[in-house]
Design a protein around this motif. Sequence first.
Motif, PDB file in Angstrom:
ATOM      1  N   LEU A   1       0.849  -1.191   0.000  1.00 28.25           N
ATOM      2  CA  LEU A   1       0.000   0.000   0.000  1.00 28.25           C
ATOM      3  C   LEU A   1       0.882   1.237   0.000  1.00 28.25           C
ATOM      4  N   VAL A   2       0.405   2.302  -0.627  1.00 24.41           N
ATOM      5  CA  VAL A   2       1.078   3.603  -0.552  1.00 24.41           C
ATOM      6  C   VAL A   2       0.683   4.233   0.779  1.00 24.41           C
ATOM      7  N   LYS A   3       1.619   4.274   1.713  1.00 18.87           N
ATOM      8  CA  LYS A   3       1.322   4.803   3.043  1.00 18.87           C
ATOM      9  C   LYS A   3       1.094   6.304   2.999  1.00 18.87           C
ATOM     10  N   ASN A   4       2.019   7.041   2.433  1.00 17.53           N
ATOM     11  CA  ASN A   4       1.867   8.475   2.215  1.00 17.53           C
ATOM     12  C   ASN A   4       2.854   8.899   1.137  1.00 17.53           C
ATOM     13  N   VAL A   5       2.673  10.133   0.671  1.00 16.25           N
ATOM     14  CA  VAL A   5       3.485  10.667  -0.417  1.00 16.25           C
ATOM     15  C   VAL A   5       4.028  12.012   0.028  1.00 16.25           C
ATOM     16  N   SER A   6       5.351  12.150   0.020  1.00 12.70           N
ATOM     17  CA  SER A   6       6.018  13.432   0.271  1.00 12.70           C
ATOM     18  C   SER A   6       6.956  13.665  -0.914  1.00 12.70           C
ATOM     19  N   ASN A   7       8.175  14.118  -0.683  1.00 14.88           N
ATOM     20  CA  ASN A   7       9.137  14.130  -1.779  1.00 14.88           C
ATOM     21  C   ASN A   7       9.590  12.716  -2.129  1.00 14.88           C
ATOM     22  N   LEU A   8       9.243  11.757  -1.260  1.00 13.98           N
ATOM     23  CA  LEU A   8       9.443  10.325  -1.508  1.00 13.98           C
ATOM     24  C   LEU A   8       8.097   9.626  -1.497  1.00 13.98           C
ATOM     25  N   ILE A   9       8.067   8.438  -2.096  1.00 14.71           N
ATOM     26  CA  ILE A   9       6.874   7.587  -2.079  1.00 14.71           C
ATOM     27  C   ILE A   9       7.098   6.509  -1.038  1.00 14.71           C
ATOM     28  N   HIS A  10       6.257   6.470  -0.013  1.00 16.54           N
ATOM     29  CA  HIS A  10       6.425   5.551   1.102  1.00 16.54           C
ATOM     30  C   HIS A  10       5.430   4.396   0.958  1.00 16.54           C
ATOM     31  N   PHE A  11       5.979   3.170   0.929  1.00 14.06           N
ATOM     32  CA  PHE A  11       5.168   1.960   0.825  1.00 14.06           C
ATOM     33  C   PHE A  11       5.145   1.251   2.174  1.00 14.06           C
ATOM     34  N   ILE A  12       4.116   0.453   2.384  1.00 16.87           N
ATOM     35  CA  ILE A  12       4.008  -0.373   3.577  1.00 16.87           C
ATOM     36  C   ILE A  12       3.365  -1.699   3.198  1.00 16.87           C
ATOM     37  N   ASP A  13       3.906  -2.768   3.757  1.00 20.89           N
ATOM     38  CA  ASP A  13       3.337  -4.103   3.564  1.00 20.89           C
ATOM     39  C   ASP A  13       2.183  -4.264   4.550  1.00 20.89           C
ATOM     40  N   PRO A  14       0.948  -4.401   4.100  1.00 22.64           N
ATOM     41  CA  PRO A  14      -0.191  -4.450   5.033  1.00 22.64           C
ATOM     42  C   PRO A  14      -0.223  -5.681   5.919  1.00 22.64           C
ATOM     43  N   THR A  15       0.522  -6.738   5.574  1.00 26.28           N
ATOM     44  CA  THR A  15       0.491  -7.964   6.375  1.00 26.28           C
ATOM     45  C   THR A  15       1.663  -8.094   7.340  1.00 26.28           C
ATOM     46  N   SER A  16       2.759  -7.376   7.097  1.00 25.33           N
ATOM     47  CA  SER A  16       3.922  -7.467   7.982  1.00 25.33           C
ATOM     48  C   SER A  16       4.330  -6.137   8.579  1.00 25.33           C
TER      49      SER A  16
ATOM     50  N   GLN B   1       6.192  -3.911   7.173  1.00 20.36           N
ATOM     51  CA  GLN B   1       7.478  -3.464   6.659  1.00 20.36           C
ATOM     52  C   GLN B   1       7.273  -2.246   5.754  1.00 20.36           C
ATOM     53  N   THR B   2       8.158  -1.272   5.851  1.00 21.79           N
ATOM     54  CA  THR B   2       8.048  -0.041   5.076  1.00 21.79           C
ATOM     55  C   THR B   2       9.250   0.105   4.157  1.00 21.79           C
ATOM     56  N   ALA B   3       9.050   0.887   3.123  1.00 22.09           N
ATOM     57  CA  ALA B   3      10.113   1.182   2.164  1.00 22.09           C
ATOM     58  C   ALA B   3       9.786   2.509   1.505  1.00 22.09           C
ATOM     59  N   SER B   4      10.817   3.159   0.952  1.00 24.92           N
ATOM     60  CA  SER B   4      10.655   4.461   0.311  1.00 24.92           C
ATOM     61  C   SER B   4      11.290   4.437  -1.064  1.00 24.92           C
ATOM     62  N   MET B   5      10.665   5.166  -1.982  1.00 24.70           N
ATOM     63  CA  MET B   5      11.151   5.255  -3.355  1.00 24.70           C
ATOM     64  C   MET B   5      11.278   6.725  -3.730  1.00 24.70           C
ATOM     65  N   SER B   6      12.396   7.113  -4.294  1.00 25.54           N
ATOM     66  CA  SER B   6      12.615   8.492  -4.701  1.00 25.54           C
ATOM     67  C   SER B   6      11.926   8.760  -6.036  1.00 25.54           C
ATOM     68  N   ALA B   7      11.793  10.046  -6.354  1.00 26.84           N
ATOM     69  CA  ALA B   7      11.144  10.424  -7.604  1.00 26.84           C
ATOM     70  C   ALA B   7      11.963  10.002  -8.809  1.00 26.84           C
ATOM     71  N   GLU B   8      13.300  10.067  -8.700  1.00 24.80           N
ATOM     72  CA  GLU B   8      14.136   9.667  -9.829  1.00 24.80           C
ATOM     73  C   GLU B   8      13.961   8.190 -10.153  1.00 24.80           C
ATOM     74  N   VAL B   9      13.896   7.352  -9.119  1.00 22.82           N
ATOM     75  CA  VAL B   9      13.713   5.915  -9.347  1.00 22.82           C
ATOM     76  C   VAL B   9      12.348   5.634  -9.944  1.00 22.82           C
TER      77      VAL B   9
END
Length: 616
Positions: free
Chosen positions: A284-299, A301-309
Motif C-alpha cells: 500500500l502507498v502509506k503516504n506521499v512526500s518528496n518520496l513515495i512511502h510503501f508499507i506491507d499491510p500484512t507485515s 514493513q516499510t520502504a521508500s522510493m525516490s522520484a528519480e527511481v
Amino acid sequence: MEEPHAASDASLAGGQMVQVLCCMCGIPIAPNPSNTCATCLASSSDITRGISTQAMLHQCRGCQRWHKEAGKWIACELESRELMALCLSNVSGLKGPKASGQRVRLIDASWIWTEPHSMRLKVRLTVQKEVQQGTILQQAFTVVFVVRNQQCLECQAEFRQGSWKSLVQVRQRVSHKRTFLYLEQLILKHGAHRGCLSIETFGDGMDFYFPDKGKAARFISFLESVVPMKVKTSKKLIGTDIRSNISNFKYTNLVEICPLCKDDLVFLPTRTARNLGNISRLVLVKNVSNLIHFIDPTSGQTASMSAEVFWRNPIRPVITAARSRMARYVVLGKEAVVVERNASKRAVNRRQRNRLATITVARESDLGVNDNQVEERSHVGYLMKSGDICVGYDLNETQFVDDQAEEQRAAGKMPDAIMIRKLYGGVATGEVNAARMRIWRLQRLDVEVAESMKSARAAKNEAEADDMDEEDFMREVEADKEMRTQMNLYKHQPIARNSNVAGGAEDADMVDRNSNEGGGDDSNDDDDDDDDDDQEVKLNELLDGLVLDAGPDSEDAPASGGVDDDDMGPEEGEKAAKDGIAYVGRDDARNLKDKGTAVTTTAFGKEYAAKDFKFF
C-alpha cells in the motif's frame, strides 16, 4: 557707587529673583539671553516656518501597502513606527542643510486620533531651533497627511490580461483531486502562493501565474520538497529590441506529479521489490512526500522510493483509492500478533511489532444476510476494536489488470481483504450530516475555475465528483495523524440553524460528543498500548482564528445591531504604545491646537537624547 551693588547682592542673598523688562513689550520677565518674553519671541520668529503642515500619502487598496519611493511599496500597520518613519520622510522642510543654520531638530512625534474613515493621518511634532545666540525655542505643531488610493505594480498586474511572465502548470494523471487538496493545504501552511498573480484550477490540475521567473522558480523548488515530480520548461519570445539586445520571454513550466496516491494498492515488479529491502510485491502507498512511502499491510514493513527511481520505471497502481473500490467492514474481533522477522529476513522494530494484529471482519452489507467472515493480518489492527467500522479492498471480488497479480490472486497467494483505515465520528455510523458536524475545518485557496465547454449535466456530475473527492480527503485527514502535522486544522463549532428545537438539541449533543471524543481527558486510559487510538483528531491539534461561515443569521444577530466586543479590532493607541510612540486620544485631540506657543529652553532636548527610538 557701591550701594546699588550691595543692595543687589542683598536681594540675591535673600532668595529673590531679579527680573528684567522685555525689550519689546516692557513686561517684567526672568532674565534670558535675548531679554525677550516668550510671546514676543514667538511672534517675531516662527521656528516652524518652511515646514509643511500638510502632506500626501499613497496606499494601495488591494494589498494595503504604502508607497515609499521610486516604485517601492512597504507594508505598515496603523500607529506603527514604520508608518511614522514614512510620514516623517514626507514632511518637507524638516531636514535642512546644517551649514545654513536654518535646520530644526525633531524632539518628539506622536499620533493624534482621527476618524477611522476620514482618510487622514495626524502627527504631532515637537521641534527645537536656535534663533539667537544662546536662545533655543521649542514649539509643537500638527501635520496632516491626506491618504490617497493608488494601485501598486503587483495589483495592477493582477487586473491586466497577459501580464504574467512565468506560468507553472501542475498536473497529475489521475481521476480524482485528493492530491491537489493536500497540496493546497501545504501551500497555505508554508505561504508558497505569495507573489502569485492568480490561480486557476482545471479538471486534472492547477495553473499558477507569476510576475517574474524567480518567483516561479521558488514555487517549483517548494513543490520538489513536498511531492515527487518532474519538470519540463519552455519559453516563448514575445518581443525583442534589436538596438539594446533585450528580449522579452514568457516561461511555461509543466510540473507532473507522480500518479501514485495515498492508500493506492500497488503490485511491485520483482526487481523493484528486491531493491526496496526485499519487501512484499503487494504493498500500500502509506503516504506521499518528496518520496513515495510503501508499507506491507500484512507485515508492517516499510520502504521508500525516490522520484528519480519512479520516473525511471513508472508504476501504475492495481487498485486506485476510490470510494467505489472500497468496502465497509465491521470488526468482530482482534488478536495481537508478534512478528520477529519480516519477509526480508530482518528483525522487526518494536513499533511495527506492536502495531500488527489479526482482525476478524465481515462486510457491513453481509450482516444479517450470510455468515461470511474474513480473518486477516493488518498494519492498522492496533487501532481496531470490536464494533469499529473500517474500509478496505475486497480482493475476492477484484480482477487485476496486471497478469502476474491476477495469477497470484487466483492461486490464493494474496489476502482476501486488505484494511486501509478506520472510520471515525458520524461517517462510521452512517449519519447523513456527518460532514457538517465535524469539529474542524480546513482553509481553502482563492482560485478561479477555468471555463468549461461541457454541458449542464456534465458540469453537475463534475461538481458532485469534486464534493466526493473533498469528503474522501477529509476522511483521510481525520484518520492520519502524521498527515495532519503537515497542515493547519481550525476549530469549528457547528451551529444548528434549524428552527426545530429538538433537532437543534440533537445536533448540539452530537457536537459535544464529538468534542469529548476528540479532545477530552483520557481519565480511563488502559495500560495496554494496543487499545490506544493515536490517529483520532484531538482538540489540542486545532487552531483558532478561521471564520468560514457568512456570519450569524438575522435571528442570531445582536438586538442592538451593533458589533460585539469580541469582533472589535485593537484599541486606540495600542499599537503605538507597543512601539513606544505617544498617542493623543479622542477627547484630547478635539481640544488640541494646530500650532502651539513657542517656549524657550536651555538645551537641545536633554529629556529625549537618552531614548533609543529614532524616527530617521
